[in-house]
Design a protein around this motif. Structure first.
Motif, mmCIF file in Angstrom:
data_model
loop_
_atom_site.group_PDB
_atom_site.id
_atom_site.type_symbol
_atom_site.label_atom_id
_atom_site.label_comp_id
_atom_site.label_asym_id
_atom_site.label_seq_id
_atom_site.Cartn_x
_atom_site.Cartn_y
_atom_site.Cartn_z
ATOM 1 N N ALA A 106 0.834 -1.203 0.000
ATOM 2 C CA ALA A 106 0.000 0.000 0.000
ATOM 3 C C ALA A 106 0.866 1.249 0.000
ATOM 4 O O ALA A 106 0.566 2.234 -0.686
ATOM 5 C CB ALA A 106 -0.928 -0.001 1.211
ATOM 6 N N LEU A 129 -1.811 -4.595 -4.036
ATOM 7 C CA LEU A 129 -2.383 -4.201 -2.743
ATOM 8 C C LEU A 129 -3.114 -5.375 -2.087
ATOM 9 O O LEU A 129 -2.956 -5.637 -0.898
ATOM 10 C CB LEU A 129 -3.373 -3.056 -2.937
ATOM 11 C CG LEU A 129 -2.826 -1.668 -3.214
ATOM 12 C CD1 LEU A 129 -3.953 -0.754 -3.658
ATOM 13 C CD2 LEU A 129 -2.154 -1.117 -1.975
ATOM 14 N N GLN A 260 -5.711 -1.760 4.322
ATOM 15 C CA GLN A 260 -4.903 -0.689 3.741
ATOM 16 C C GLN A 260 -5.222 -0.465 2.259
ATOM 17 O O GLN A 260 -5.304 -1.409 1.476
ATOM 18 C CB GLN A 260 -3.416 -1.013 3.880
ATOM 19 C CG GLN A 260 -2.893 -0.918 5.298
ATOM 20 C CD GLN A 260 -1.389 -0.942 5.334
ATOM 21 O OE1 GLN A 260 -0.725 -0.066 4.781
ATOM 22 N NE2 GLN A 260 -0.826 -1.946 5.970
ATOM 23 N N HIS A 261 -5.384 0.795 1.922
ATOM 24 C CA HIS A 261 -5.560 1.196 0.522
ATOM 25 C C HIS A 261 -5.166 2.669 0.413
ATOM 26 O O HIS A 261 -5.596 3.482 1.229
ATOM 27 C CB HIS A 261 -7.011 0.998 0.075
ATOM 28 C CG HIS A 261 -7.154 0.912 -1.408
ATOM 29 N ND1 HIS A 261 -6.995 1.998 -2.240
ATOM 30 C CD2 HIS A 261 -7.440 -0.131 -2.224
ATOM 31 C CE1 HIS A 261 -7.173 1.632 -3.489
ATOM 32 N NE2 HIS A 261 -7.443 0.335 -3.519
#
Length: 313
Positions: A106, A129, A260-261
């Protein structure tokens, strides 16, 4: 010429494509001689310095790198060109990408998006990701934690499933995955919001299980309803983002799914994988329907499928 002897080539810091390239180039430079040996030696010094300082190198400018390698800035540029990069700028960008790969996919994609906004966002970045978040699931959870949730769900008299906010549709997904394999599944957050969800939860008691799903930002209603279930003697399970989640202090057992991004508010890929894993494990645990209501439901489904396939009379 100095032998290649970094601290530990088996360490993950040397497992990136960039570091593998540096190791290969350093080996080639170490064995070359002839009229250009002095220049080759200077390039080797730079490569060797990078191998000796894999965490520090990405943070240095060209002067500091040359000073650390006991050579010149020209040698740093020549090594960069020799490796196929466009001078020190290209080499340093590769070093930074290498470092970010070790931190988090990420973070790497966020760096790419921030520094090259004209490129937008592509499918390969999303896949990287997703792979990173799935790896984080394995790193954050162990078999004992997973088994505890599977056992509790399998043995629940009634399974209540709760997820507000950005977990609302995921709670519905969890319910659809678990309904065929559990005795009695109750989805709390349907129409009517938290008030109707509270009415559905009101009769929860000992022997029942509340499965809560929560990603940041956490909703107060989720936390309060989980606390209510604890007070009623029910077992509370949570699928959340990390040990920093407020659900950790409430739930009996937790599983963690990294959200997470760098662009979206949250990634749901890891949480979906955890839901599917739980449903699969519960299904295998309950080879036969666990009670009469499931048997009747399966009989009804089989009847509908049979009659639905008959030609119209």
């Amino acid at each position: 010429m100095t032998d290649i002897n970094p601290p530990d080539l088996s360490h993950k810091v040397y497992n990136t494509p960039f570091m593998q390239q540096v190791i290969l180039v350093a080996e080639q430079l170490r064995h070359r001689g002839g009229a250009s040996e002095e220049k080759q030696t200077a390039l080797f010094k730079v490569a060797y310095f990078i191998l000796q300082n894999p965490w520090l190198s990405p943070t240095l400018n060209i002067e500091r790198m040359a000073e650390g390698a006991h050579t010149s800035t020209a040698a740093v540029n020549r090594l960069a060109n020799h490796m196929g990069y466009n001078g020190f700028t290209g080499l340093r960008e590769a070093l930074v990408r290498h470092l970010l790969q070790l931190v988090s996919p990420a973070d790497l994609v966020q760096h790419e998006v921030a520094h090259h906004p004209e490129r937008g966002f592509d499918l390969s970045q999303q896949v990287r990701l997703s792979n990173g978040n799935l790896e984080a699931v394995l790193n954050a959870n162990d078999d004992a934690q997973f088994e505890a949730l599977v056992t509790a769900i399998s043995q629940a008299t009634n399974l209540y499933i709760l997820g507000f906010g950005n977990s609302h549709y995921l709670a519905g997904l969890a319910a659809s995955c678990l309904i065929p394999h559990c005795a009695h599944v109750i989805t709390l957050n349907m129409e009517g919001g938290s008030e109707n969800a509270t009415y559905r939860l009101a009769t929860i008691s000992e022997g029942d299980v509340l499965l809560t799903l929560a990603l940041p930002p956490y909703t107060r209603d989720t936390l309060r309803m989980a606390q209510y279930a604890v007070g009623r003697g029910a077992t509370v399970l949570a699928i959340t983002d990390s040990p920093a989640s407020p659900l950790v202090d409430i739930a009996d057992h937790c599983l963690y799914a990294s959200p997470q991004h760098p662009v979206l508010r949250n990634s749901k890929v890891a949480l979906v994988a955890v839901i599917e894993a739980l449903a699969t494990a519960v299904r295998l645990r309950n080879h036969e329907p666990v009670n009469e209501s499931i048997r009747l439901a399966e009989d009804a489904l089989a009847y509908i499928q049979r009659t639905g396939s008959d030609p119209a009379g």
